[in-house]
Design a protein around this motif. Structure first.
Motif, PDB file in Angstrom:
ATOM      1  N   SER A  54       0.847  -1.200   0.000  1.00  0.00           N
ATOM      2  CA  SER A  54       0.000   0.000   0.000  1.00  0.00           C
ATOM      3  C   SER A  54       0.877   1.244   0.000  1.00  0.00           C
ATOM      4  O   SER A  54       1.949   1.262   0.607  1.00  0.00           O
ATOM      5  N   LYS A  55       0.408   2.289  -0.676  1.00  0.00           N
ATOM      6  CA  LYS A  55       1.243   3.489  -0.824  1.00  0.00           C
ATOM      7  C   LYS A  55       1.437   4.218   0.514  1.00  0.00           C
ATOM      8  O   LYS A  55       2.535   4.648   0.846  1.00  0.00           O
ATOM      9  N   THR A  56       0.365   4.370   1.283  1.00  0.00           N
ATOM     10  CA  THR A  56       0.441   4.993   2.611  1.00  0.00           C
ATOM     11  C   THR A  56      -0.317   4.111   3.596  1.00  0.00           C
ATOM     12  O   THR A  56      -1.443   3.699   3.317  1.00  0.00           O
ATOM     13  N   ILE A  57       0.313   3.815   4.733  1.00  0.00           N
ATOM     14  CA  ILE A  57      -0.293   2.920   5.730  1.00  0.00           C
ATOM     15  C   ILE A  57      -0.444   3.659   7.047  1.00  0.00           C
ATOM     16  O   ILE A  57       0.507   4.284   7.535  1.00  0.00           O
ATOM     17  N   VAL A  58      -1.637   3.587   7.606  1.00  0.00           N
ATOM     18  CA  VAL A  58      -1.938   4.198   8.901  1.00  0.00           C
ATOM     19  C   VAL A  58      -2.447   3.094   9.824  1.00  0.00           C
ATOM     20  O   VAL A  58      -3.243   2.255   9.413  1.00  0.00           O
ATOM     21  N   ALA A  59      -1.964   3.075  11.058  1.00  0.00           N
ATOM     22  CA  ALA A  59      -2.409   2.064  12.022  1.00  0.00           C
ATOM     23  C   ALA A  59      -3.015   2.736  13.245  1.00  0.00           C
ATOM     24  O   ALA A  59      -2.518   3.770  13.714  1.00  0.00           O
ATOM     25  N   VAL A  60      -4.086   2.134  13.738  1.00  0.00           N
ATOM     26  CA  VAL A  60      -4.703   2.558  14.993  1.00  0.00           C
ATOM     27  C   VAL A  60      -4.699   1.337  15.909  1.00  0.00           C
ATOM     28  O   VAL A  60      -5.331   0.319  15.600  1.00  0.00           O
ATOM     29  N   ASN A  61      -3.969   1.426  17.022  1.00  0.00           N
ATOM     30  CA  ASN A  61      -3.864   0.282  17.922  1.00  0.00           C
ATOM     31  C   ASN A  61      -3.533   0.787  19.324  1.00  0.00           C
ATOM     32  O   ASN A  61      -2.693   1.676  19.481  1.00  0.00           O
TER      33      ASN A  61
END
Length: 326
Positions: free
Chosen positions: A284-291
C-alpha cells in the motif's frame, strides 16, 4: 511499435478501473490494444471507454459461445488471437491481465498454450533497455522486492490493481471482430448456476483506492470500521483473526491466505501486524495504524501510527471527516 494486448476487466460492459491502469502501463511498452470478451451489444460502450485511455485497437470477441463455462474457452480464444497476429507478423510484445482470480488462471493457461513465460502479481511494469517489460514484485510474504523479465515467448503479466495511476489519452479505438473456434475439451466444465454478490455500495476490496480494515481489536464490533470507511468512500477489510472469529466473511480477509490489496491508503485498525496480514497489504502506498498497544508489530510498517482505542479514535475521525465534507 509492437502491440501490447490488454484484456478488459468489465461487468456487462462497465469497464473496471484496473483496465485503465493496464492501458497506461501498456503505453510504456508499446501500442495498447484491448481485448473485449462479452456480448456484442455491450462492446460499443466499453470501446469508447478504453479508447479514452489510449487503446489503438479493440479486439471484440463475442462470448455467446464462451459464457456458461469456466476460463478454458477464453484462454483458447486468446491463443487463437495471438496465433493470428503472429501469422500477420505483428506478434504482441506483451499481454497484460488484471491480477484477479480469473485473470491469473487465464494467463497461466495461455502461457502454457503459447509456450511463454508468465509473471503474476506485478506491482509495477516498466520498459527495459531493450524495450522488454521489466516487472517489480513483492515476494516471500513481502520480505523482498524483486525485478524480473520473461525470457521465453511473449511476456504474459498480471498486474495488481492500484499499481499505476490511470492517464487519459485519446486512442484510435479501431474495432476488429474476432471469432474463435472453441474445442469440446474447453467446454468440459460448465457453470450450472450463479448468484450475483450482494451489493454493499462500497468499492471492490482489491480495487479500492482506500481500504479500512479491522482485526481482533474490534472485539467483533465492525461498526466504527464501516462508518469510517463509508466517510472516506473506502472498502472494508478484515484480518484473519477477525474472519476466524466469525465476525466477517472470508471475502473480506486481507492477508497471505486472503486477498492482496495495494491501495493508495490503508488503515489498519485493531490489527497486530502479523506477517500473515502484512503480506496482503504492505505494498500500500500509505499505511496508517490505529492500535492501543504501542508495541504492536504493525507500527514497524506504517507511515503514520495512532496509539489509542479504535472505538474512540475512528468515531472521532469519522465525525471530523463528515464535518469537513459538509
Amino acid at each position: 511499435m509492437s502491440e501490447v494486448l490488454v484484456v478488459i476487466d468489465h461487468v456487462d460492459g462497465e469497464v473496471k478501473k484496473p483496465t485503465y491502469e493496464l492501458l497506461t502501463i501498456a503505453r510504456r511498452l508499446g501500442e495498447p490494444s484491448a481485448v473485449f470478451f462479452g456480448a456484442a451489444d455491450k462492446a460499443d460502450g466499453a470501446v469508447e471507454k478504453v479508447k479514452a485511455y489510449g487503446a489503438e485497437k479493440v479486439y471484440v470477441i463475442d462470448d455467446a459461445e464462451l459464457k456458461g463455462y469456466l476460463v478454458a474457452p477464453k484462454a483458447e480464444a486468446l491463443q487463437q488471437l495471438v496465433s493470428q497476429l503472429v501469422e500477420k507478423s505483428v506478434a504482441p510484445s506483451a499481454i497484460l491481465f488484471s491480477s484477479t482470480f480469473e485473470g491469473k488462471e487465464i494467463a497461466a493457461r495461455l502461457a502454457i498454450k503459447i509456450e511463454s513465460g508468465l509473471i503474476t502479481d506485478a506491482v509495477d511494469v516498466e520498459a527495459g533497455e531493450g524495450g522488454e517489460p521489466v516487472t517489480t514484485q513483492s515476494v516471500f510474504a513481502g520480505s523482498y522486492t524483486v525485478t524480473a523479465t520473461v525470457t521465453k515467448g511473449t511476456p504474459i503479466i498480471t498486474v495488481k490493481p492500484n499499481s499505476a495511476a490511470p492517464e487519459e489519452t485519446a486512442g484510435a479505438g479501431t474495432v476488429e471482430a474476432f471469432t474463435p473456434t472453441i474445442s469440446e475439451a474447453a467446454r468440459s466444465t460448465q457453470i450450472i448456476a450463479s448468484q450475483p454478490r450482494q451489493a454493499t455500495g462500497r468499492p471492490e476490496l482489491t480495487e479500492a483506492a482506500i481500504v479500512v480494515s479491522g482485526g481482533r481489536g474490534t472485539g467483533g464490533n465492525f461498526e466504527p470500521i464501516e462508518k469510517f470507511a463509508d466517510s472516506l468512500g473506502a472498502a472494508v477489510g478484515a484480518s484473519r483473526a477477525a474472519v476466524d472469529s466469525g465476525w466477517m466473511p472470508h471475502s473480506y480477509q486481507v492477508g497471505q491466505t486472503g486477498k492482496t490489496v495495494s491501495p493508495q491508503l490503508y488503515v489498519a485498525s485493531g490489527i497486530s501486524g502479523a506477517i500473515q496480514h502484512r503480506a496482503g497489504m504492505q505494498t500500500s502506498k500509505t499505511i496508517v495504524a490505529v492500535n492501543k498497544d504501542n508495541e504492536a508489530p504493525i507500527f514497524e510498517l506504517v507511515d503514520f501510527g495512532v496509539v489509542g482505542d479504535l472505538h474512540s479514535v475512528l468515531p472521532a475521525a469519522t465525525e471530523e471527516i463528515t464535518k469537513r465534507k459538509a
